[in-house]
Write a protein that holds these residues in place. Structure first.
Motif, mmCIF file in Angstrom:
data_model
loop_
_atom_site.group_PDB
_atom_site.id
_atom_site.type_symbol
_atom_site.label_atom_id
_atom_site.label_comp_id
_atom_site.label_asym_id
_atom_site.label_seq_id
_atom_site.Cartn_x
_atom_site.Cartn_y
_atom_site.Cartn_z
ATOM 1 N N MET A 159 0.843 -1.187 0.000
ATOM 2 C CA MET A 159 0.000 0.000 0.000
ATOM 3 C C MET A 159 0.877 1.235 0.000
ATOM 4 O O MET A 159 2.010 1.204 0.427
ATOM 5 C CB MET A 159 -0.887 0.006 1.241
ATOM 6 C CG MET A 159 -1.946 1.071 1.219
ATOM 7 S SD MET A 159 -3.009 0.923 2.640
ATOM 8 C CE MET A 159 -3.829 -0.607 2.277
ATOM 9 N N SER A 160 0.320 2.298 -0.504
ATOM 10 C CA SER A 160 1.039 3.564 -0.539
ATOM 11 C C SER A 160 0.555 4.427 0.611
ATOM 12 O O SER A 160 -0.576 4.318 1.047
ATOM 13 C CB SER A 160 0.739 4.271 -1.858
ATOM 14 O OG SER A 160 1.237 5.575 -1.842
ATOM 15 N N HIS A 204 3.359 3.286 -7.389
ATOM 16 C CA HIS A 204 4.047 4.265 -6.553
ATOM 17 C C HIS A 204 5.388 3.660 -6.153
ATOM 18 O O HIS A 204 5.553 2.438 -6.184
ATOM 19 C CB HIS A 204 3.191 4.619 -5.323
ATOM 20 C CG HIS A 204 2.869 3.434 -4.481
ATOM 21 N ND1 HIS A 204 1.820 2.594 -4.770
ATOM 22 C CD2 HIS A 204 3.495 2.910 -3.390
ATOM 23 C CE1 HIS A 204 1.799 1.607 -3.891
ATOM 24 N NE2 HIS A 204 2.814 1.769 -3.036
ATOM 25 N N HIS A 263 8.966 2.898 -3.762
ATOM 26 C CA HIS A 263 9.474 2.719 -2.395
ATOM 27 C C HIS A 263 10.989 2.705 -2.426
ATOM 28 O O HIS A 263 11.598 2.331 -3.430
ATOM 29 C CB HIS A 263 8.983 1.406 -1.781
ATOM 30 C CG HIS A 263 7.545 1.436 -1.368
ATOM 31 N ND1 HIS A 263 7.098 2.198 -0.314
ATOM 32 C CD2 HIS A 263 6.452 0.815 -1.870
ATOM 33 C CE1 HIS A 263 5.793 2.034 -0.184
ATOM 34 N NE2 HIS A 263 5.369 1.204 -1.117
ATOM 35 N N HIS A 269 5.440 -0.322 -7.336
ATOM 36 C CA HIS A 269 4.428 -1.383 -7.401
ATOM 37 C C HIS A 269 3.029 -0.811 -7.321
ATOM 38 O O HIS A 269 2.830 0.349 -6.993
ATOM 39 C CB HIS A 269 4.647 -2.438 -6.296
ATOM 40 C CG HIS A 269 4.293 -2.007 -4.915
ATOM 41 N ND1 HIS A 269 3.794 -2.865 -3.961
ATOM 42 C CD2 HIS A 269 4.358 -0.793 -4.291
ATOM 43 C CE1 HIS A 269 3.577 -2.224 -2.826
ATOM 44 N NE2 HIS A 269 3.913 -0.970 -2.996
ATOM 45 N N GLU A 328 -1.102 -2.132 -6.029
ATOM 46 C CA GLU A 328 -1.865 -3.141 -5.296
ATOM 47 C C GLU A 328 -3.342 -2.905 -5.552
ATOM 48 O O GLU A 328 -3.808 -1.777 -5.427
ATOM 49 C CB GLU A 328 -1.590 -3.035 -3.799
ATOM 50 C CG GLU A 328 -0.187 -3.432 -3.415
ATOM 51 C CD GLU A 328 0.304 -2.624 -2.237
ATOM 52 O OE1 GLU A 328 0.520 -3.226 -1.187
ATOM 53 O OE2 GLU A 328 0.440 -1.400 -2.366
#
Ligand code: MN
Length: 321
Positions: free
Chosen positions: A1-2, A78, A80, A122, A124
């Protein structure tokens, strides 16, 4: 999750100064954060006055939400950096895609572990055909300086080791619990376990006195070291414990999170963990320019733009003894 907060705070975490050396019982209230149109999550870490538990640096609890007629989780691509993401479900499914080409559906009590290392992106999403309820937790683990630039990789483990006793079943998500070890990659001494209790169970969990711990309630009614804990709330337990008494007043499930206190000071902003404001600013600019973080193929929609950086830069604090 972002972290979909459009005005995320720049926060400084880690360092011994934040660690409680003794056993404590510190109740952490969740902060409700809206993700997109319809989804609400309860953010437990970072929390006011409690930013990390071991290397665990981010904990969101969501659901159970009835998404029978809803799209569910839809988090566009987004980036990471400097962390691992742990996707952990009790109900529902999440389809993970990343810039390495991974395409994986993660189901309840399966480990979706993404090590961003220096850079990954990634998405989701709840698959089009999905279960009625969505319930889970999204967690981040900070990578230590020596490993924060490792090659990005994604692991999916549908089978994880269990520790069982009458009325008690623990799935080991990361690290080791009572001799059972998760196959997920770790870079600091850490543990994450999902504990299922049947009503009336009173187990004592074996702990490592050098670790600090917290317990997140996922469902049901349980007492953790005699403190009643409601779903979506977390109890910080400090260090110095060799065991933890639990008592289930109904069928209940809890997540045990712990680890060696994270000695390094880190700077966390949006979806990045770095060591300085410059690390963060550079990552932000590279994401916005389409560099470094690769491309997620197959997601139906544009990537998430980075929010504006706050005006006042923060420096990691000196270590406090
Ligand atoms: Mn993410």
């Amino acid at each position: 999750m972002s972290n979909l907060d459009r005005q995320p705070a720049l926060s400084v975490c880690g360092g011994r100064g934040f660690v409680v050396a003794e056993p404590v019982r510190e109740l952490l209230s969740p902060r409700t954060v809206r993700l997109g149109e319809s989804t609400e999550v309860r953010r437990l870490l970072p929390n006011l006055g409690r930013r990390m538990v071991g290397a665990w640096a981010f904990v969101d609890h969501y659901g159970p939400d009835d998404i029978a007629d809803e799209p569910g989780m839809q988090v566009a691509p987004h980036p990471h950096m400097g962390l691992q993401t742990v996707s952990w479900l009790h109900e529902g499914e999440v389809l993970h895609r990343d810039s390495l080409g991974s395409l994986q559906t993660v189901r309840p009590r399966e480990l979706g572990l993404m090590t961003s290392g220096r850079a990954i992106s990634h998405s989701e999403e709840t698959p089009k055909s999905h279960s009625r309820f969505l319930h889970g937790a999204q967690l981040w683990v900070a990578l230590p300086d020596a490993h924060r630039n490792v090659e990005p990789h994604f692991q999916h483990h549908a089978e994880l080791p269990h520790v069982t006793a009458p009325g008690f079943d623990a799935t080991v998500i990361l690290g080791e619990l009572d001799g059972a070890e998760s196959p997920g990659s770790t870079y600091t001494p850490i543990v994450g376990a999902d504990v299922t209790l049947t009503a009336g169970a009173e187990p004592r969990l074996p702990l490592n006195p050098d670790f600090e711990y917290a317990v997140l309630s996922m469902s049901g009614e349980a007492q953790v070291d005699e403190v009643p804990l409601l779903p979506g709330s977390m109890l910080y337990l400090g260090c110095g414990r060799t065991e933890l008494p639990l008592r289930a007043t109904s069928d209940a499930s809890l997540m045990l999170l712990g680890g060696e206190p994270f000695e390094e000071e880190i700077v966390m902003w949006w979806n990045f963990i770095g060591r300085s404001n410059d690390d963060i600013a550079q990552a932000r600019s590279e994401w916005m320019n389409g560099d470094r973080f690769g491309e997620v193929k197959g997601y139906d929609g544009p990537p998430i733009p980075a929010p504006e950086l706050p005006g006042v830069p923060l420096k990691p604090r000196g270590r406090v003894r």
